[in-house]
Design a protein around this motif. Structure first.
Motif, PDB file in Angstrom:
ATOM      1  N   GLU A 230       2.886  -1.885 -10.707  1.00  0.00           N
ATOM      2  CA  GLU A 230       2.337  -1.704  -9.367  1.00  0.00           C
ATOM      3  C   GLU A 230       3.040  -2.633  -8.383  1.00  0.00           C
ATOM      4  O   GLU A 230       3.243  -3.822  -8.644  1.00  0.00           O
ATOM      5  CB  GLU A 230       0.839  -1.998  -9.379  1.00  0.00           C
ATOM      6  N   ALA A 257       3.346   6.212  -0.359  1.00  0.00           N
ATOM      7  CA  ALA A 257       2.407   6.594  -1.417  1.00  0.00           C
ATOM      8  C   ALA A 257       3.138   7.285  -2.557  1.00  0.00           C
ATOM      9  O   ALA A 257       2.857   7.049  -3.738  1.00  0.00           O
ATOM     10  CB  ALA A 257       1.325   7.508  -0.840  1.00  0.00           C
ATOM     11  N   ARG A 258       4.105   8.132  -2.199  1.00  0.00           N
ATOM     12  CA  ARG A 258       4.873   8.844  -3.230  1.00  0.00           C
ATOM     13  C   ARG A 258       5.685   7.879  -4.067  1.00  0.00           C
ATOM     14  O   ARG A 258       5.785   8.015  -5.296  1.00  0.00           O
ATOM     15  CB  ARG A 258       5.796   9.871  -2.568  1.00  0.00           C
ATOM     16  N   ARG A 262       0.435   4.443  -4.716  1.00  0.00           N
ATOM     17  CA  ARG A 262      -0.765   4.095  -3.959  1.00  0.00           C
ATOM     18  C   ARG A 262      -1.292   5.325  -3.215  1.00  0.00           C
ATOM     19  O   ARG A 262      -0.581   6.317  -3.022  1.00  0.00           O
ATOM     20  CB  ARG A 262      -0.439   3.000  -2.933  1.00  0.00           C
ATOM     21  N   ARG A 263      -2.538   5.223  -2.742  1.00  0.00           N
ATOM     22  CA  ARG A 263      -3.115   6.321  -1.964  1.00  0.00           C
ATOM     23  C   ARG A 263      -2.655   6.250  -0.517  1.00  0.00           C
ATOM     24  O   ARG A 263      -2.595   5.171   0.081  1.00  0.00           O
ATOM     25  CB  ARG A 263      -4.643   6.260  -2.018  1.00  0.00           C
ATOM     26  N   LYS A 264      -2.375   7.431   0.047  1.00  0.00           N
ATOM     27  CA  LYS A 264      -1.958   7.487   1.439  1.00  0.00           C
ATOM     28  C   LYS A 264      -3.043   6.944   2.351  1.00  0.00           C
ATOM     29  O   LYS A 264      -2.765   6.261   3.351  1.00  0.00           O
ATOM     30  CB  LYS A 264      -1.623   8.929   1.829  1.00  0.00           C
ATOM     31  N   SER A 265      -4.302   7.213   2.015  1.00  0.00           N
ATOM     32  CA  SER A 265      -5.422   6.760   2.848  1.00  0.00           C
ATOM     33  C   SER A 265      -5.501   5.239   2.909  1.00  0.00           C
ATOM     34  O   SER A 265      -6.019   4.667   3.882  1.00  0.00           O
ATOM     35  CB  SER A 265      -6.748   7.324   2.310  1.00  0.00           C
ATOM     36  N   GLU A 266      -4.990   4.565   1.878  1.00  0.00           N
ATOM     37  CA  GLU A 266      -4.971   3.107   1.887  1.00  0.00           C
ATOM     38  C   GLU A 266      -3.789   2.565   2.687  1.00  0.00           C
ATOM     39  O   GLU A 266      -3.872   1.487   3.294  1.00  0.00           O
ATOM     40  CB  GLU A 266      -4.885   2.578   0.455  1.00  0.00           C
TER      41      GLU A 266
END
Length: 276
Positions: A230, A257-258, A262-266
């Motif tokens: 990560e 994110a890709r 990670r999440r795009k929303s984060e």
């Protein structure tokens, strides 16, 4: 039998075990060519005899020198020469590339006839990621050289594919266990034959199995890619900052994110902060 082939070099893949994998095109070329360059005339002789083909056989292997290579290239100017290996696709971990290189420099026409390849067959059976892979031939036999080779490939984010032999397999698995014991490993053997096997596990588990059940024959040894790590917050910020130079916060967050998982929303709120 058909018309004679045009002069040149024909790279012909042969079966890696099951003779039913011989392609119709390969048989046609072997029947119509003027001669066959091969690693071992006994092995290729048996193959041709099975298909009721009789052709002159010219040995070309690791010990062949420049003079042998030049004789073959001279022949290709007026004759059709098929190049085969003992099994599988020529030029994959064999000396044929030198012949092809010099043939091209001499203006010889080169044609390839695809077919069986142990590395690809092992990859398809392994269940390991196959969107990216690196074929690296045989691991070195000496311990230090083997470890150095593995260390040099450690950062490659792809499945690693090697050829191996039965007597050396356990030593290679032990070396992989010491190098990175967490990776998924697969041993693919007896490919296309009656007792075809693709055994998965850690290198330690596989080494224990094959110590108790010594394998024979040619083997494809596959190592899965390293586990994803990560990205740190600093790494994510640096990536977002670079992306924001070229795109909007929304697109930068999507691309980050890709790349990081990670999440795009984060990532979107952080991209907006950096943009501001």
């Amino acid at each position: 039998m058909g018309d004679p082939l045009q002069p040149g070099l024909y790279i012909v893949a042969t079966p890696i075990g099951n003779l039913g994998d011989m392609t119709l095109r390969a048989l046609d070329v072997l029947k119509r060519c003027d001669g066959v360059a091969c690693e071992d005339t006994r092995v290729t002789g048996k193959l041709l005899k099975h298909f009721d083909i009789s052709k002159p056989l010219w040995r070309y292997d690791d010990h062949s020198g420049e003079r042998d290579r030049q004789r073959l290239i001279d022949s290709m100017q007026t004759r059709a020469v098929a190049l085969v290996s003992d099994a599988g696709t020529p030029l994959v971990s064999d000396p044929g590339y030198r012949l092809l290189r010099d043939a091209r420099e001499a203006g010889v026409t080169v044609t390839t006839l695809p077919g069986a390849c142990a590395a690809i067959a092992g990859l398809t059976l392994s269940g390991l990621p196959n969107d990216r892979f690196l074929f690296a031939g045989f691991l070195p036999q000496k311990d230090k050289a083997r470890r150095d080779t593995l260390d040099g490939l450690s950062a490659i984010d792809a499945t690693l594919v090697f050829y191996e032999t039965g007597p050396r397999l356990v030593k290679s698995l032990d070396a992989i266990a010491q190098w990175d014991g967490a990776r998924d490993v697969c041993v693919a053997r007896e490919l296309t034959k009656l007792h075809e096997e693709a055994r998965r596990g850690t290198a330690t588990e596989l080494a224990e199995h094959y110590r108790a059940h010594p394998p024979k024959g040619e083997i494809v040894l596959l190592i899965g890619p390293p586990a994803e790590q990560e990205a740190s917050e600093a790494d994510v910020d640096a990536l977002l900052a670079a992306l924001l130079d070229e795109m909007s916060p929304a697109k930068a967050a999507a691309e980050a994110a890709r790349r990081t998982g990670r999440r795009k929303s984060e990532l979107y709120p952080r991209a907006m902060e950096l943009k501001a």
